[in-house]
Design a protein around this motif. Structure first.
Motif, PDB file in Angstrom:
ATOM      1  N   ALA A   4       1.161  -1.301   0.001  1.00 38.28           N
ATOM      2  CA  ALA A   4      -0.307   0.426  -0.244  1.00 38.28           C
ATOM      3  C   ALA A   4       1.147   1.089   0.053  1.00 38.28           C
ATOM      4  O   ALA A   4       0.686   2.952  -0.441  1.00 38.28           O
ATOM      5  CB  ALA A   4      -0.916   0.132   1.481  1.00 38.28           C
ATOM      6  N   TYR A   5       1.566   1.301   0.454  1.00 38.68           N
ATOM      7  CA  TYR A   5       2.570   1.753   0.692  1.00 38.68           C
ATOM      8  C   TYR A   5       3.371   2.444  -0.617  1.00 38.68           C
ATOM      9  O   TYR A   5       4.136   3.781  -1.025  1.00 38.68           O
ATOM     10  CB  TYR A   5       3.825   2.153   1.766  1.00 38.68           C
ATOM     11  N   ALA A   6       3.497   1.377  -1.242  1.00 38.75           N
ATOM     12  CA  ALA A   6       4.420   1.243  -2.358  1.00 38.75           C
ATOM     13  C   ALA A   6       3.608   2.244  -3.626  1.00 38.75           C
ATOM     14  O   ALA A   6       3.984   3.053  -4.120  1.00 38.75           O
ATOM     15  CB  ALA A   6       5.141   0.071  -3.804  1.00 38.75           C
ATOM     16  N   ILE A   7       1.945   2.044  -3.141  1.00 40.24           N
ATOM     17  CA  ILE A   7       1.316   2.385  -4.501  1.00 40.24           C
ATOM     18  C   ILE A   7       0.952   3.866  -3.928  1.00 40.24           C
ATOM     19  O   ILE A   7       1.160   4.731  -5.180  1.00 40.24           O
ATOM     20  CB  ILE A   7      -0.348   1.149  -4.137  1.00 40.24           C
ATOM     21  N   SER A   8       0.624   4.056  -2.876  1.00 40.82           N
ATOM     22  CA  SER A   8       0.590   5.639  -2.428  1.00 40.82           C
ATOM     23  C   SER A   8       1.876   6.764  -3.268  1.00 40.82           C
ATOM     24  O   SER A   8       1.779   7.494  -3.393  1.00 40.82           O
ATOM     25  CB  SER A   8       0.799   5.741  -1.044  1.00 40.82           C
ATOM     26  N   LYS A   9       3.720   5.753  -2.983  1.00 44.85           N
ATOM     27  CA  LYS A   9       4.171   6.772  -3.376  1.00 44.85           C
ATOM     28  C   LYS A   9       3.971   6.392  -5.426  1.00 44.85           C
ATOM     29  O   LYS A   9       5.442   6.980  -6.059  1.00 44.85           O
ATOM     30  CB  LYS A   9       5.298   5.456  -3.468  1.00 44.85           C
ATOM     31  N   GLY A  10       3.195   6.070  -6.000  1.00 47.59           N
ATOM     32  CA  GLY A  10       2.918   5.987  -7.436  1.00 47.59           C
ATOM     33  C   GLY A  10       3.545   4.665  -8.044  1.00 47.59           C
ATOM     34  O   GLY A  10       3.594   5.249  -9.111  1.00 47.59           O
ATOM     35  N   LYS A  11       4.320   4.044  -7.197  1.00 43.87           N
ATOM     36  CA  LYS A  11       4.739   2.767  -7.911  1.00 43.87           C
ATOM     37  C   LYS A  11       3.516   1.444  -8.756  1.00 43.87           C
ATOM     38  O   LYS A  11       2.265   1.469  -7.963  1.00 43.87           O
ATOM     39  CB  LYS A  11       5.600   1.867  -6.797  1.00 43.87           C
ATOM     40  N   LEU A  12       3.901   1.255  -9.260  1.00 46.00           N
ATOM     41  CA  LEU A  12       3.844   0.210 -10.762  1.00 46.00           C
ATOM     42  C   LEU A  12       3.581  -1.195  -9.703  1.00 46.00           C
ATOM     43  O   LEU A  12       4.745  -1.639 -10.073  1.00 46.00           O
ATOM     44  CB  LEU A  12       3.622   0.258 -11.922  1.00 46.00           C
ATOM     45  N   VAL A  13       3.067  -1.593  -9.049  1.00 49.57           N
ATOM     46  CA  VAL A  13       2.608  -3.193  -7.825  1.00 49.57           C
ATOM     47  C   VAL A  13       2.677  -3.931  -9.345  1.00 49.57           C
ATOM     48  O   VAL A  13       1.773  -4.351  -9.309  1.00 49.57           O
ATOM     49  CB  VAL A  13       3.094  -3.503  -6.842  1.00 49.57           C
ATOM     50  N   VAL A  14       3.683  -5.518  -9.200  1.00 43.84           N
ATOM     51  CA  VAL A  14       3.619  -6.821 -10.435  1.00 43.84           C
ATOM     52  C   VAL A  14       4.080  -7.559 -10.027  1.00 43.84           C
ATOM     53  O   VAL A  14       4.663  -7.825  -9.385  1.00 43.84           O
ATOM     54  CB  VAL A  14       4.521  -6.515 -11.689  1.00 43.84           C
ATOM     55  N   ALA A  15       2.684  -8.510  -9.344  1.00 40.43           N
ATOM     56  CA  ALA A  15       3.075 -10.025  -8.976  1.00 40.43           C
ATOM     57  C   ALA A  15       2.052 -11.486 -10.241  1.00 40.43           C
ATOM     58  O   ALA A  15       1.605 -11.353 -10.088  1.00 40.43           O
ATOM     59  CB  ALA A  15       2.453  -9.812  -7.544  1.00 40.43           C
ATOM     60  N   GLY A  16       2.824 -12.195  -9.291  1.00 39.07           N
ATOM     61  CA  GLY A  16       3.315 -13.648  -9.334  1.00 39.07           C
ATOM     62  C   GLY A  16       1.629 -14.001  -9.185  1.00 39.07           C
ATOM     63  O   GLY A  16       1.219 -14.244  -7.867  1.00 39.07           O
ATOM     64  N   GLY A  17       0.542 -14.631 -10.069  1.00 38.49           N
ATOM     65  CA  GLY A  17      -0.491 -15.086 -10.389  1.00 38.49           C
ATOM     66  C   GLY A  17      -0.806 -16.498  -9.189  1.00 38.49           C
ATOM     67  O   GLY A  17      -1.488 -16.774  -8.321  1.00 38.49           O
TER      68      GLY A  17
END
Length: 439
Positions: free
Chosen positions: A175-188
């Motif tokens: 959530a912190y990373a997204i609030s900093k404007g990062k695009l978070v990509v994760a394995g399904g």
């Protein structure tokens, strides 16, 4: 020529196959050299990547790879690794392979090595401190790595890892990373390792969860399925750089698909450096490829297979900068999309073989589902039972009023007429003489 595998390597491969640190990373024998490594990257050919690279190669974009580290000395990664603030080296080869799928330059073998999807982008290596040769790791170290990535210059954070439990520190870091404007990509996720439960961090709000498909565009049979899958990408028989003596390994799983998707995102963000992560996500999910007649989104491929060519060629508006199209549209999970698929109809536009163009999915939040009509839980349920109860109460009330009115009117008539007359007295007869005695 037969390639021999040492006993220590066989032990390491066995360990990797049994753990759930990384999202579906199935290791196989080192990539064969009968053909070049580049020739084995079938997905680059299916995308006609050389034409894509005429538009963008990812210049100016950094991708943080939260993983087992990166071997920055590999010929295909020389000069491509920006730093390793949480340590360097790679005991597992996993992080090295992910990095090569994103930014590999293919320099080995006279240009026949591993090419990343975005060869002019850079990788910032965020080695998870708890990773060991057995593939075990500490969740809070993952959270620390994600926070460090969020505070770095990286625009994209690649999380080729999966678990089936929510770790609060990890969720907070995402959530912190997204609030900093990062695009978070994760394995399904890898079903063999993760089972059938919900997979995290892919299911955390706002995360782009990625599944793997093969060269035919078919969902990988070993992948997890669920409403946390946002996109799919090539992830079966993917060669890449590794720390083995051969320098290359073959892999299958959502780990590879995740890294490849991060590379496509880097291409797009390099083309539109003023966009936000939300707009990059929308452009990616709006321009996927699907099998003819396939309904998306679905739990296998999400909104479809990522297509760099379509994403870069699209001229549609990128959507609002401050709205993540993945948040609030996936049902129970805050980041999940609706389980009920919407039809994605093919269009007549031309494309690569097997691809179809479809209208953009709706990004409006789905309304909360009403409880079933026969549900006994809650006081706000609505349905036939509730309607009949209300009607019955109204009818009963009306009948009661009619009965009361009847008795009221009858009493009013009684008062107006006065009391009834008393009954008539019996007639009075004169006394009779006693009967004679007869003497």
């Amino acid at each position: 020529m037969t390639t021999r595998t040492s006993r220590p390597r066989r032990m390491l491969v066995s360990a990797l196959a049994a753990v759930s640190v990384f999202a579906g990373m199935g290791y196989a024998a080192p990539a064969a050299h009968a053909e070049s490594i580049r020739a084995q990257q079938w997905y680059l050919d299916s995308w006609n990547i050389e034409e894509v690279w005429k538009v963008s190669q990812g210049a100016g974009i950094s991708v943080a790879v939260v993983d087992s580290g990166v071997d920055a000395t590999h010929p295909d990664l020389a000069g491509q690794i920006a730093g390793a603030p949480l340590g360097d080296g790679d005991a597992l080869s996993h992080g090295t392979k992910m990095a090569s799928a994103i930014v590999g330059t293919g320099k080995a073998g006279g240009g026949q090595g591993t090419y990343g999807v975005a060869p002019q982008a850079k990788v910032i290596s965020m080695r998870v401190k708890g990773v060991t040769a057995e593939g075990l790791f500490n969740a809070f170290d993952v959270a620390d790595a994600i926070k460090a990535a969020a505070d770095s210059d990286a625009r994209i954070i690649n999380l080729s890892l999966a678990r089936t439990t929510v770790v609060q520190a990890e969720q907070d870091a995402v959530a912190y990373a997204i609030s900093k404007g990062k695009l978070v990509v994760a394995g399904g996720g890898n079903a063999e390792k993760n089972g059938t439960g919900t997979v995290y961090p892919a299911a955390y709000p706002g995360v782009l969860g990625v599944a793997a498909v093969d060269r035919n565009g078919t969902a990988w049979s070993g992948g997890n399925q669920g409403n946390w899958i946002s996109l799919a990408a090539p992830g079966v028989d993917i060669p890449g750089a590794c720390t083995e003596a051969s320098k290359y390994c073959m892999g299958t799983g959502s780990s590879d698909a995740t890294a490849i998707t991060s590379g496509v995102a880097a291409l797009l963000w390099s083309q539109h450096p003023d966009w936000t992560a939300n707009q990059v996500i929308k452009r990616l999910i709006d321009n996927t490829s699907t099998a003819p007649g396939e309904q998306v989104p679905n739990d296998s491929v999400g909104y479809g297979i990522v297509s760099p060519r379509r994403a870069l060629q699209s001229t549609a508006p990128p959507g609002p900068a401050d709205v993540n199209p993945l948040v609030g549209v996936r049902g129970v999970q805050p980041s999940a999309r609706p389980s009920t698929p919407a039809t994605k109809a093919p269009s007549a536009s031309t494309g690569s073989p097997g691809e179809t163009t479809a209208p953009a999915p709706q990004n409006t939040a789905a309304a909360p589902a009403s409880p079933p009509a026969d549900s006994a839980s809650g006081s706000d349920s609505s349905g036939p039972g509730t309607v009949f109860a209300v009607v019955g109460a109204v009818v009963g009330g009306i009948l009661l009023l009619l009965v009361l009115a009847y008795f009221y009117m009858r009493s009013q008539r009684t008062v107006a007429q006065g009391p009834p007359p008393p009954p008539a007295a019996p007639p009075i007869h004169p006394p009779q003489p006693p009967p004679g005695r007869g003497y």
